[in-house]
Design a protein around this motif. Structure first.
Motif, PDB file in Angstrom:
ATOM      1  N   ARG A  35       0.827  -1.212   0.000  1.00  0.00           N
ATOM      2  CA  ARG A  35       0.000   0.000   0.000  1.00  0.00           C
ATOM      3  C   ARG A  35       0.858   1.259   0.000  1.00  0.00           C
ATOM      4  O   ARG A  35       0.507   2.252  -0.632  1.00  0.00           O
ATOM      5  N   ALA A  36       1.995   1.231   0.688  1.00  0.00           N
ATOM      6  CA  ALA A  36       2.886   2.388   0.700  1.00  0.00           C
ATOM      7  C   ALA A  36       3.442   2.630  -0.693  1.00  0.00           C
ATOM      8  O   ALA A  36       3.478   3.775  -1.171  1.00  0.00           O
ATOM      9  N   ARG A  37       3.883   1.563  -1.367  1.00  0.00           N
ATOM     10  CA  ARG A  37       4.387   1.701  -2.742  1.00  0.00           C
ATOM     11  C   ARG A  37       3.307   2.233  -3.658  1.00  0.00           C
ATOM     12  O   ARG A  37       3.549   3.125  -4.476  1.00  0.00           O
ATOM     13  N   GLU A  38       2.107   1.678  -3.550  1.00  0.00           N
ATOM     14  CA  GLU A  38       1.001   2.119  -4.404  1.00  0.00           C
ATOM     15  C   GLU A  38       0.675   3.588  -4.153  1.00  0.00           C
ATOM     16  O   GLU A  38       0.397   4.337  -5.092  1.00  0.00           O
ATOM     17  N   ALA A  39       0.700   4.001  -2.898  1.00  0.00           N
ATOM     18  CA  ALA A  39       0.409   5.401  -2.575  1.00  0.00           C
ATOM     19  C   ALA A  39       1.474   6.327  -3.150  1.00  0.00           C
ATOM     20  O   ALA A  39       1.155   7.394  -3.698  1.00  0.00           O
ATOM     21  N   ALA A  43       0.893   9.148  -5.994  1.00  0.00           N
ATOM     22  CA  ALA A  43       1.280  10.547  -5.764  1.00  0.00           C
ATOM     23  C   ALA A  43       2.210  11.044  -6.859  1.00  0.00           C
ATOM     24  O   ALA A  43       2.089  12.189  -7.321  1.00  0.00           O
ATOM     25  N   LEU A  44       3.128  10.210  -7.291  1.00  0.00           N
ATOM     26  CA  LEU A  44       4.056  10.614  -8.344  1.00  0.00           C
ATOM     27  C   LEU A  44       3.373  10.779  -9.698  1.00  0.00           C
ATOM     28  O   LEU A  44       3.883  11.473 -10.571  1.00  0.00           O
ATOM     29  N   ALA A  45       2.229  10.151  -9.873  1.00  0.00           N
ATOM     30  CA  ALA A  45       1.498  10.246 -11.138  1.00  0.00           C
ATOM     31  C   ALA A  45       0.685  11.538 -11.239  1.00  0.00           C
ATOM     32  O   ALA A  45       0.225  11.901 -12.324  1.00  0.00           O
ATOM     33  N   ILE A  46       0.527  12.263 -10.154  1.00  0.00           N
ATOM     34  CA  ILE A  46      -0.227  13.526 -10.164  1.00  0.00           C
ATOM     35  C   ILE A  46       0.688  14.626 -10.692  1.00  0.00           C
ATOM     36  O   ILE A  46       1.738  14.902 -10.118  1.00  0.00           O
ATOM     37  N   ASP A  47       0.270  15.239 -11.803  1.00  0.00           N
ATOM     38  CA  ASP A  47       1.098  16.272 -12.427  1.00  0.00           C
ATOM     39  C   ASP A  47       0.700  17.685 -12.031  1.00  0.00           C
ATOM     40  O   ASP A  47       1.303  18.646 -12.492  1.00  0.00           O
ATOM     41  N   PHE A  51      -0.308  19.313  -4.229  1.00  0.00           N
ATOM     42  CA  PHE A  51      -0.589  18.067  -3.520  1.00  0.00           C
ATOM     43  C   PHE A  51       0.608  17.696  -2.657  1.00  0.00           C
ATOM     44  O   PHE A  51       1.748  17.960  -3.023  1.00  0.00           O
ATOM     45  N   ASN A  52       0.352  17.086  -1.532  1.00  0.00           N
ATOM     46  CA  ASN A  52       1.406  16.668  -0.618  1.00  0.00           C
ATOM     47  C   ASN A  52       1.256  15.190  -0.292  1.00  0.00           C
ATOM     48  O   ASN A  52       0.165  14.634  -0.349  1.00  0.00           O
ATOM     49  N   VAL A  53       2.368  14.584   0.057  1.00  0.00           N
ATOM     50  CA  VAL A  53       2.373  13.198   0.512  1.00  0.00           C
ATOM     51  C   VAL A  53       3.012  13.191   1.888  1.00  0.00           C
ATOM     52  O   VAL A  53       4.064  13.804   2.096  1.00  0.00           O
ATOM     53  N   PHE A  54       2.389  12.517   2.813  1.00  0.00           N
ATOM     54  CA  PHE A  54       2.911  12.409   4.164  1.00  0.00           C
ATOM     55  C   PHE A  54       3.287  10.950   4.424  1.00  0.00           C
ATOM     56  O   PHE A  54       2.501  10.050   4.163  1.00  0.00           O
ATOM     57  N   VAL A  55       4.493  10.743   4.900  1.00  0.00           N
ATOM     58  CA  VAL A  55       4.971   9.401   5.219  1.00  0.00           C
ATOM     59  C   VAL A  55       5.067   9.307   6.738  1.00  0.00           C
ATOM     60  O   VAL A  55       5.778  10.081   7.367  1.00  0.00           O
ATOM     61  N   LEU A  56       4.329   8.359   7.286  1.00  0.00           N
ATOM     62  CA  LEU A  56       4.294   8.203   8.742  1.00  0.00           C
ATOM     63  C   LEU A  56       4.981   6.913   9.152  1.00  0.00           C
ATOM     64  O   LEU A  56       4.986   5.940   8.410  1.00  0.00           O
ATOM     65  N   GLY A  57       5.545   6.921  10.331  1.00  0.00           N
ATOM     66  CA  GLY A  57       6.161   5.718  10.870  1.00  0.00           C
ATOM     67  C   GLY A  57       6.966   6.059  12.105  1.00  0.00           C
ATOM     68  O   GLY A  57       7.217   7.226  12.411  1.00  0.00           O
TER      69      GLY A  57
END
Length: 80
Positions: A35-39, A43-47, A51-57
Motif C-alpha cells: 500500500r505504501a508503494r502504491e500510494a 502521488a508521483l502520477a499527479i502532475d 498536492f502533498n504526501v505524508f509518510v508516517l512511521g
C-alpha cells in the motif's frame, strides 16, 4: 480461555535482518508495504501542483531512507 490482547506499544518495532537479502533497504522495506508503494506511485502520477504526501512511521524505522531511495529511483526514470 479468550485470546489475550497485547497493546501494540508493548510489542515494539519489528526487527528485520535485511542486510543478508542482498536488497537495498528501500526494496526490502517497501516489499512488504504494498500500500505504501502504491500510494507513492499514485502521488508521483499527479502532475498538478498543490498536492502533498505524508509518510508516517516510528522513529528510526527506516521510513525516511526507504522513501528517499524509492523517490530517487522514480525520479531517475523520468525524462529531464
Amino acid at each position: 480461555m479468550p485470546p489475550r490482547k497485547i497493546p501494540a506499544s508493548d510489542l515494539g518495532l519489528p526487527r528485520f535482518d535485511w542486510a543478508d537479502t542482498g536488497q537495498s533497504i528501500e526494496a526490502f522495506a517497501l516489499t512488504s508495504h504494498t500500500r505504501a508503494r502504491e500510494a507513492l506511485d499514485f502521488a508521483l502520477a499527479i502532475d498538478e501542483p498543490g498536492f502533498n504526501v505524508f509518510v508516517l512511521g516510528e522513529d528510526r524505522s527506516g521510513r525516511m531512507t526507504s522513501t528517499l531511495e524509492f523517490l530517487q529511483r522514480a525520479v531517475e526514470k523520468r525524462p529531464p
